[in-house]
Design an enzyme around this catalytic site. Sequence first.
Site, PDB file in Angstrom:
ATOM      1  N   TYR A  30     -14.879  -8.952   2.463  1.00 27.67           N
ATOM      2  CA  TYR A  30     -13.461  -9.116   2.200  1.00 27.67           C
ATOM      3  C   TYR A  30     -13.149 -10.572   1.866  1.00 27.67           C
ATOM      4  CZ  TYR A  30      -8.548  -9.681   2.599  1.00 27.67           C
ATOM      5  OH  TYR A  30      -7.257 -10.003   2.308  1.00 27.67           O
ATOM      6  N   ARG A  90      -0.110 -14.811  13.533  1.00 28.11           N
ATOM      7  CA  ARG A  90      -0.293 -14.611  12.088  1.00 28.11           C
ATOM      8  C   ARG A  90       0.560 -13.470  11.532  1.00 28.11           C
ATOM      9  NH1 ARG A  90      -1.819 -16.507   8.027  1.00 28.11           N
ATOM     10  NH2 ARG A  90      -3.288 -14.943   7.302  1.00 28.11           N
ATOM     11  N   HIS A 132     -11.262 -10.744   9.512  1.00 26.02           N
ATOM     12  CA  HIS A 132     -10.586  -9.524   9.087  1.00 26.02           C
ATOM     13  C   HIS A 132     -11.072  -8.325   9.884  1.00 26.02           C
ATOM     14  CE1 HIS A 132      -7.605  -7.900   6.488  1.00 26.02           C
ATOM     15  NE2 HIS A 132      -7.557  -9.017   5.817  1.00 26.02           N
ATOM     16  N   GLN A 146       0.812  -1.224   0.000  1.00 27.74           N
ATOM     17  CA  GLN A 146       0.000   0.000   0.000  1.00 27.74           C
ATOM     18  C   GLN A 146       0.846   1.275   0.000  1.00 27.74           C
ATOM     19  OE1 GLN A 146      -0.462  -2.650   1.913  1.00 27.74           O
ATOM     20  NE2 GLN A 146      -2.630  -3.207   2.001  1.00 27.74           N
TER      21      GLN A 146
END
Length: 451
Positions: free
Chosen positions: A204, A327, A256, A84
Amino acid sequence: MHRRDWFKLGAGAAGLPLIHAVAQGQAPPAFGPAGAAQGRRLPPLRITDVKTILTQPAGIRLVVVKVMTSEAGLYGLGCATFTQRARVVETAVDRYLKPFLIGKDPMQIEDVYQSSFVSSYWRNGPVLGNALSGVDMALWDILGKRAGMPVYQLLGGKCRDAVDTYVHTSGRTFQDVEKAVLAAKDRGFRHIRVQMAVPGLATYGAAGARGANDDIPPNRRPQVWEPGPYVRMLPKLFEHLRRTVGDDVELLHDVHERVPPILAMQLCRDLEPYRLFFLEDPFSPEDVGYFDKLRAVTTTPIAMGELFNNPNEYLSLISNRLIDFIRIHISQIGGLSAARKVAALCEWFAVRTAWHGPGDVSPVGHAANVHLDLATPNFGIQESRNFTQAEKDVFPGCPELRNGYFHATDRPGLGIDLDERLAAKFPITDDPPFDYRWGNYRRRDGTIVKP
Ligand code: MG
């Protein structure tokens, strides 16, 4: 002080006198070229250049760092992908880390990591973490190449033959998802992540319903998201899947974040009958204070962490045994040097690793994941990526995915290379799909949704 006197204070023989000497205001011996290499009877080595390579062979912006050394042909590669904000990482490496690192000994990986980490005074965060990771992984790659060993060997050697992975599936209906899960099973996967579009809403990880905004580019399209319909639909999906695909497969799901903590807690309880392998990211990083409450009410296994930057965000979750899988996106926290410590910490608390492994981890980063997975006793599962042909061409030596397992090459270092000429044929664009999507999820009333 004469040079011969420094030998009396040599690092191997006398740590205390050395500390004393520094405390007396005397300059320490040159910390670098004469160090590790001399002990191993290899010629001294130094970093001669550092550069970033930006490419997007699969349409996702990747940032890779290349560290060159004084030994002809000896270089390393590291993943620094913050897709990003790729240009910001490029600046952090080329304008700030490079001048700091040139001349240092690339064999002193831990010292390079520690000194680079504090070199900006303010630290942590995705930009500086990724910049640091690009260098750190490259130094592990160099060390392996110099030692003639794959990185997993340097990390302690293989704990397993191959790395079991999970694959993503999604659909717009229960039947779509069921078909996708069965197809993934047929391809050899034992662990399958399932996501589904909520009718009328963006979801998502799943194809959204077609709507009035389809003429707007996907990365700028307004996305309407409501947590209520989602958390009411999901248990019905898993009930359908267990009935149709059976129990002989591990199912995963990624929330998410994006739902109020109390709804995430209800969801974990509602999904208990379907025995998930894990449910990922139930809370935003700002809401980690809910984990002890979640643990008290459900036994659904929890995975967490792709947005983590700072050890203080995850230390208590691990040491209090509040999550089951970590994660973390390895390049986000600074690379292999940081991640191997996280893995070791997790081992003592029976937390397993499930490093982030989507398309915005470069193939170099995937290779680092796989080497660490192979050498980690408390490995849990690895998110897989089926590399495109263009990615395989730009990055010769991509980890191979066979029957749902990742295999590392046995070549020295990370075992992966980068064809710079070919990478240049896939220049990054300034309007990639990931860049603005997150800022465009809103509730029906216009309120922005926080992942
Ligand atoms: Mg995720």
